[in-house]
Design an enzyme around this catalytic site. Structure first.
Site, PDB file in Angstrom:
ATOM      1  N   ASP A 184      21.335  88.644  37.566  1.00 36.70           N
ATOM      2  CA  ASP A 184      20.134  88.648  36.734  1.00 36.70           C
ATOM      3  C   ASP A 184      20.476  88.203  35.325  1.00 36.70           C
ATOM      4  O   ASP A 184      21.637  88.239  34.909  1.00 36.70           O
ATOM      5  CB  ASP A 184      19.523  90.057  36.684  1.00 36.70           C
ATOM      6  N   ASP A 188      20.049  89.406  31.612  1.00 36.69           N
ATOM      7  CA  ASP A 188      19.807  90.718  31.036  1.00 36.69           C
ATOM      8  C   ASP A 188      18.535  90.719  30.195  1.00 36.69           C
ATOM      9  O   ASP A 188      18.032  89.659  29.786  1.00 36.69           O
ATOM     10  CB  ASP A 188      21.016  91.165  30.205  1.00 36.69           C
TER      11      ASP A 188
END
Length: 259
Positions: A197, A199
């Protein structure tokens, strides 16, 4: 033998028919029984960091038992795949990085085997240079700095922007005290980080969600497994390394295998 500590989403690695060993340590049982089998012609001991059912949160993983158990079985070189968030928009989900440096932002975890005796442990370079060099050709990046947060919550947007402003590249919840304990046990240790991902500080929208992290890890698990397998194949289990020297004595009580 070569050890592998599987991170989020990597609960099984060795082929069926491998031997399972239950090991007791002075710090209790590790996260799960350790599976011993063969990968790429090497003897490998595999331990899922969070347990077989992901029952351990990052701050409750029995890190001291995990590292002690692996070493007691004969592991001297240890690969530690993990899921990370990226603090750099250029390294998006699916990127595989070999961290070079660590920053510790944890605060509640038992983080040493040396609770007395005035011992100090060199940790300027937290990862084994030989293992890093072995893994690097199979990864996308090999110069990252990983900041390890306490968890189990993800970063706020402000924290994420702060981390990125320091020049740090990756954010994770399990890299410490694992790396420090490995150094205390004089193990060669390197992390293989899969970006799941962006952040929160560089992500517009909802921020980081657990289900998205797990989905991204599953999608990239074949490639991570391939990188791990190629690294194991290229690793000489008997090659000498300065990690095994150190300037401190091993913790007292490292006994023969207790299974």
């Amino acid at each position: 033998m070569i050890g592998v500590i599987g991170g989020t989403g990597l609960y099984r690695f060795l082929p069926g028919g491998s031997e399972q060993r239950t090991v007791d340590t002075p710090y209790g049982r590790p996260s799960a029984p350790i599976t011993v089998g063969e990968v790429a012609g090497r003897e490998v001991a595999f331990l899922p960091r969070h347990g077989l059912g992901h029952e351990f949160s990052p701050h409750t993983v029995p890190y001291r038992a995990n590292l002690w158990a692996l070493r007691s079985l004969g592991v001297r070189k240890l690969l530690a795949p993990c899921a990370v968030g990226s603090l750099d928009g250029a390294a998006g989900p699916g990127t595989i990085a070999i961290p070079e440096q660590l920053v510790d932002r944890t605060f509640s975890r038992p983080s040493t085997y040396f609770d007395g005796g005035g011992v100090h442990v060199s940790f300027a370079d937290p990862y084994c240079p030989t293992l890093r060099a072995t893994a690097a050709p199979h990864a996308d990046r090999a110069d990252s700095t990983m900041v390890v947060i306490e968890g189990p919550r993800f970063s706020t947007r402000a924290e994420s922007r702060w981390f990125a402003a320091q020049g740090w590249d990756l954010v994770n919840m399990t890299g410490l005290p694992e790396a420090a304990l490995a150094r205390e046990l004089k193990l060669c240790y390197a992390s293989i980080a899969l970006v799941t991902d962006l952040d929160a500080g560089i992500e517009s929208g909802e921020g980081v969600r657990t289900e998205d992290v797990l989905a991204e890890f599953r999608a990239n698990l074949p490639r991570l497994t391939d990188v791990l397998t190629k690294t194991i194949a290229a690793t000489d289990p008997a090659a000498p390394c300065d990690c095994a020297a150190g300037d401190h004595d091993l913790p007292a009580g490292l006994d023969p295998i207790r299974v």
